[in-house]
Design an enzyme around this catalytic site. Structure first.
Site, PDB file in Angstrom:
ATOM      1  N   VAL A   1     -21.244  10.113 -16.119  1.00  0.00           N
ATOM      2  CA  VAL A   1     -22.177  10.879 -17.044  1.00  0.00           C
ATOM      3  C   VAL A   1     -21.294  11.587 -18.201  1.00  0.00           C
ATOM      4  O   VAL A   1     -19.616  11.935 -17.923  1.00  0.00           O
ATOM      5  CB  VAL A   1     -23.032  11.994 -16.944  1.00  0.00           C
ATOM      6  CG1 VAL A   1     -23.723  12.523 -17.716  1.00  0.00           C
ATOM      7  CG2 VAL A   1     -23.985  11.191 -15.605  1.00  0.00           C
TER       8      VAL A   1
ATOM      9  N   THR B   1     -16.062  10.217 -18.719  1.00  0.00           N
ATOM     10  CA  THR B   1     -17.341  10.502 -18.684  1.00  0.00           C
ATOM     11  C   THR B   1     -16.283  10.462 -16.888  1.00  0.00           C
ATOM     12  O   THR B   1     -15.407  11.372 -16.547  1.00  0.00           O
ATOM     13  CB  THR B   1     -17.748   8.909 -17.825  1.00  0.00           C
ATOM     14  OG1 THR B   1     -16.733   8.380 -17.165  1.00  0.00           O
ATOM     15  CG2 THR B   1     -18.100   8.130 -19.152  1.00  0.00           C
ATOM     16  N   ASP B   2     -17.668  11.820 -16.106  1.00  0.00           N
ATOM     17  CA  ASP B   2     -17.224  12.633 -14.948  1.00  0.00           C
ATOM     18  C   ASP B   2     -16.949  11.425 -13.861  1.00  0.00           C
ATOM     19  O   ASP B   2     -17.947  10.547 -13.844  1.00  0.00           O
ATOM     20  CB  ASP B   2     -18.063  13.492 -14.848  1.00  0.00           C
ATOM     21  CG  ASP B   2     -19.364  13.276 -14.498  1.00  0.00           C
ATOM     22  OD1 ASP B   2     -19.870  12.505 -13.935  1.00  0.00           O
ATOM     23  OD2 ASP B   2     -20.088  14.019 -14.928  1.00  0.00           O
ATOM     24  N   GLY B   3     -17.487  11.404 -12.492  1.00  0.00           N
ATOM     25  CA  GLY B   3     -17.274  10.558 -11.350  1.00  0.00           C
ATOM     26  C   GLY B   3     -18.834  10.029 -10.859  1.00  0.00           C
ATOM     27  O   GLY B   3     -18.973   9.000 -10.183  1.00  0.00           O
TER      28      GLY B   3
END
Length: 129
Positions: free
Chosen positions: A21, A16-18
Site C-alpha cells: 500500500v 509502498t509499505d510491506g
C-alpha cells in the site's frame, strides 16, 4: 498562474509499505510534484524562482485518506489553486484511481526569502478567490 492542474502518476514499488500500500507520506510528495509541475506548465521554473531569492514553503497541510493505492496503480492527481494572494497560496487536491476517490487534501504555502521572512508572492502567481 493557472488555477487547475492535473497529472497522472504510476505508483512505484518503493513508495509502498510491506503490505503493498502507498505509504501515507508519499501523498505529500505527489502534491509537491503537482505544485512544481503546475508552475512549470504556466511557464515558470521553480529553480529559477529560488535563484531570485524566494522560496515557497509548506505552512499547513492535511490529507484525508479514503482508499488504499497500491504498486502499479495509475493515480490522477487533480489540484486547484483556491487562492494566491499576499504571501500565501492555498491549494486543494484530489487523488483518484479511475473514478474512485483515494485521498483529498488541502495545503497553505507561504512565500519567504532566504532568511525565512515572509514576502509577497510575485504578481504572476496571484489568483483572487
Amino acid at each position: 498562474m493557472s488555477r487547475e492542474y492535473e497529472f497522472d502518476l504510476t505508483v512505484r514499488y518503493y513508495e509502498t509499505d510491506g503490505q503493498g500500500v502507498v505509504h501515507h507520506a508519499n501523498y505529500f510528495k505527489y502534491f509537491e510534484i503537482g505544485r512544481i509541475e503546475q508552475l512549470k506548465a504556466t511557464g515558470y521554473d521553480y529553480a529559477e524562482f529560488e535563484r531570485s531569492g524566494l522560496m515557497l514553503v509548506v505552512s499547513k497541510i492535511s490529507c484525508k485518506y479514503h482508499r488504499p493505492a497500491r504498486f502499479g496503480d495509475t493515480l490522477t492527481i487533480s489540484m486547484r489553486t483556491e487562492r494566491a494572494r499576499g504571501a500565501r497560496i492555498d491549494h486543494s487536491y484530489q487523488v483518484k484511481r479511475g473514478g474512485e476517490l483515494i485521498a483529498e487534501a488541502q495545503s497553505t504555502i507561504a512565500c519567504v526569502d532566504r532568511n525565512g521572512h515572509v514576502q509577497r508572492i510575485p504578481e504572476y502567481l496571484e489568483i483572487d478567490e
